[in-house]
Design an enzyme around this catalytic site. Structure first.
Site, short mmCIF file in Angstrom:
data_model
loop_
_atom_site.label_atom_id
_atom_site.label_comp_id
_atom_site.label_asym_id
_atom_site.label_seq_id
_atom_site.Cartn_x
_atom_site.Cartn_y
_atom_site.Cartn_z
N LYS A 122 -9.40 -11.11 -6.05
CA LYS A 122 -8.20 -11.02 -5.57
C LYS A 122 -7.48 -12.34 -5.73
O LYS A 122 -8.17 -13.43 -5.72
CB LYS A 122 -7.70 -10.54 -4.38
CG LYS A 122 -6.12 -9.77 -4.42
CD LYS A 122 -6.12 -8.43 -5.00
CE LYS A 122 -4.85 -7.79 -4.98
NZ LYS A 122 -5.04 -6.44 -5.49
P1 NAD Z 1 6.09 -4.51 -6.85
O1 NAD Z 1 6.25 -6.11 -6.48
O2 NAD Z 1 6.26 -4.09 -8.45
O3 NAD Z 1 6.96 -3.76 -5.72
C1 NAD Z 1 6.88 -3.79 -4.46
C2 NAD Z 1 7.95 -3.02 -3.94
O4 NAD Z 1 8.01 -3.14 -2.41
C3 NAD Z 1 9.54 -3.45 -4.19
O5 NAD Z 1 10.26 -2.45 -4.30
C4 NAD Z 1 9.79 -4.22 -2.95
O6 NAD Z 1 11.20 -4.43 -2.64
C5 NAD Z 1 9.24 -3.60 -1.92
N1 NAD Z 1 9.18 -4.10 -0.54
C6 NAD Z 1 8.55 -5.61 -0.44
N2 NAD Z 1 8.76 -5.91 0.97
C7 NAD Z 1 8.98 -4.74 1.67
C8 NAD Z 1 9.29 -4.57 2.74
N3 NAD Z 1 9.08 -5.27 3.79
N4 NAD Z 1 9.61 -3.24 3.13
C9 NAD Z 1 9.97 -2.05 2.31
N5 NAD Z 1 9.76 -2.66 1.07
C10 NAD Z 1 9.18 -3.68 0.56
O7 NAD Z 1 4.67 -4.42 -6.45
P2 NAD Z 1 3.71 -3.50 -6.71
O8 NAD Z 1 2.83 -3.63 -7.93
O9 NAD Z 1 4.24 -2.04 -7.04
O10 NAD Z 1 2.36 -3.09 -5.44
C11 NAD Z 1 3.00 -2.47 -4.43
C12 NAD Z 1 1.76 -2.18 -3.57
O11 NAD Z 1 0.70 -1.49 -4.27
C13 NAD Z 1 0.73 -3.29 -3.15
O12 NAD Z 1 0.24 -3.22 -1.65
C14 NAD Z 1 -0.25 -3.70 -4.12
O13 NAD Z 1 -1.35 -4.26 -3.68
C15 NAD Z 1 -0.47 -2.24 -4.38
N6 NAD Z 1 -1.09 -1.92 -5.57
C16 NAD Z 1 -0.51 -2.29 -6.98
C17 NAD Z 1 -1.08 -1.85 -8.08
C18 NAD Z 1 -0.53 -2.32 -9.47
O14 NAD Z 1 -1.14 -1.82 -10.25
N7 NAD Z 1 0.37 -2.81 -9.35
C19 NAD Z 1 -2.42 -1.48 -8.19
C20 NAD Z 1 -2.98 -1.02 -7.03
C21 NAD Z 1 -2.27 -1.31 -5.52
#
Ligand code: NAD
Length: 432
Positions: A122
């Site tokens: 990571k």
């Molecule tokens: P992103 O940046 O596209 O979206 C994050 C979302 O969370 C946004 O809508 C943001 O406004 C919201 N957010 C941020 N802080 C917040 C808070 N305090 N309360 C409520 N909402 C809040 O990120 P993503 O890629 O969708 O990732 C989200 C989660 O999924 C993370 O934990 C990431 O590690 C996990 N994840 C992502 C992927 C991927 O392929 N992108 C894969 C596996 C896991």
């Protein structure tokens, strides 16, 4: 009895460098699964800490040319035994070594559970990306890439998007790396735009995969999805796609949120309308057809499926008693604390743990890497079919293990992952 003499010095408990609530959670989850399978103590101690942790600081020039800020970044590789390492890059103002290390460790178990030929990694930079201009973001990304260029590579460590990063950030990393080696190297990152060698289906893969596992869980619980309700926290890549695929299954989405606000409408929310609002206004705030609520209230809404898809540590001992859902589908990494896990399990909530639920992203990232290294592209149909096959296979193995060992789904998923890594370690042996 006196502790055995350790000629190489430090007792394992004194490694304070990674100490943080999130890393402690990752370690405790690992230890609880390792104890159940009586994991060899030597292997257990090796897997408790990342194999390589890089901490860097570097200068970033702001658009106002004279202002230069020092920024902190990380890249952590947890296990190098399984092949190259793989894991996303996170841009967030709270990023620290412990958080990145926890995420790297979870990536190891996730890749192993999916039987992908990767160890976990990571990366992250401690900034708030929403406050940077596009030019600042590009400069920061290119300089961060240069700072870690010696430890990444298509056969070493392959980054991908995570919280706060996206396809464009991956394109800049790919370009910076390619400029250094003198030719295009699409296989250095995954989650990049399709025109640069990205894979069809990667953008929506994490959300799609999460819902594949929700469908399996609903079948197991005899829950009719077309008569179910759901709440989704987070409306980014994972949350918005999860919402779309839930809606496709006939699920009524009664609550959704992003960092700006939570929204509640018992009659159902529409993903296209929400996306239209975000395109126009930048966030969910001000959306008319729903009641505005806080993120804390959102999590406590009565629903069948609760999908945290934003940040870690959202469901804790403080609010777990007030969580009312049948399925907790973890799209985010580490959204549930250890205490909350116990409380929810006692309440009979079926938990789809993060390393299973959000593994669709790394699985299609694997497909992307394979297509790039072979210079051969697959169709979207092939990708989605293969993703489905891998995810429902992992779900079935985890459920079977959970029944056989009488443990919750998280522990079962961890055991499946840990065993695979431990057996690879035993076969490779110790060097020198
Ligand atoms: P992103 O940046 O596209 O979206 C994050 C979302 O969370 C946004 O809508 C943001 O406004 C919201 N957010 C941020 N802080 C917040 C808070 N305090 N309360 C409520 N909402 C809040 O990120 P993503 O890629 O969708 O990732 C989200 C989660 O999924 C993370 O934990 C990431 O590690 C996990 N994840 C992502 C992927 C991927 O392929 N992108 C894969 C596996 C896991």
């Amino acid at each position: 009895m006196e502790a055995p003499y350790k000629p190489f010095g430090q007792a394992i408990d004194t490694a304070a460098e990674w100490d943080s609530p999130m890393f402690n959670l990752a370690q405790e989850q690992f230890l609880s699964a390792a104890n159940i399978i009586n994991l060899d103590t030597n292997v257990r101690n090796r897997l408790l800490y990342p194999q390589r942790s890089s901490m860097i600081s570097f200068p970033c020039r702001q658009d106002g040319y004279d202002d230069v800020e020092t920024v902190f970044g990380y890249r952590v590789q947890h296990v190098l035994t399984m092949g190259p390492t793989k894991g996303g890059i996170r841009y967030h103002e709270d990023v620290n070594l412990g958080e990145v290390s926890a995420l790297a460790m979870w990536m190891t178990w996730k890749c192993a559970l999916m039987a992908l030929p990767f160890g976990g990694a990571k990366g992250g930079v401690r900034i708030d990306p929403t406050r940077l201009s596009r030019r600042e973001l590009q400069r920061l990304t290119r300089r961060y890439t240069m700072e870690i260029i010696d430890i990444i590579g298509p056969d070493r460590d392959i980054p991908a998007p995570d919280l706060g990063t996206n396809e464009q950030v991956m394109a800049w990393i790919m370009d910076t790396y390619s400029q250094q080696v003198g030719h295009a190297v699409p296989e250095i990152v995954t989650g990049k735009p399709v025109v640069l060698g990205g894979s069809l289906g990667r953008m929506e893969a994490t959300g799609r995969g999460l819902i594949y596992t929700v469908i399996e869980a609903a079948r197991h619980l005899d829950l009719r999805l077309d008569q179910s309700t759901a709440v989704v926290q987070g409306f980014g890549n994972v949350g918005s796609n999860a919402m779309r695929f839930l809606q496709e299954q006939g699920v009524k989405i009664i609550g959704v949120s992003d960092v700006s606000t939570g929204l509640h409408n018992p009659n159902g929310l529409d993903v296209d309308a929400l996306e239209g609002h975000v395109r126009q206004h930048g966030s969910l705030e001000g959306y008319g057809d729903a009641e505005a609520i806080s993120n804390a209230e959102l999590l406590e809404l009565d629903c069948d499926i609760l999908a945290p898809c934003a940040l870690q540590n959202q469901i804790t001992a403080d609010n777990a008693e007030r969580i009312h859902c049948k399925i907790l589908a973890e799209g985010a990494n580490g959204p549930t604390s250890l205490e909350a896990d116990r409380i929810l399990t006692e309440k009979g909530v079926f938990i789809i743990p993060d390393i299973l639920g959000n593994a669709g992203g790394v699985t299609v990232s694997y497909f992307e890497w394979v297509q790039d290294t072979q210079k051969f592209t697959w169709t979207l149909k092939q990708i989605n079919e293969r993703l489905h096959e891998i995810l429902i296979g992992a779900f079935a193995r985890t459920l079977e293990r959970s029944t056989r060992e009488q443990v919750d789904m998280r522990t079962a998923a961890m055991i499946e992952g840990i065993e695979r890594v431990a057996s690879a370690k035993a076969l490779r042996g110790l060097y020198p």
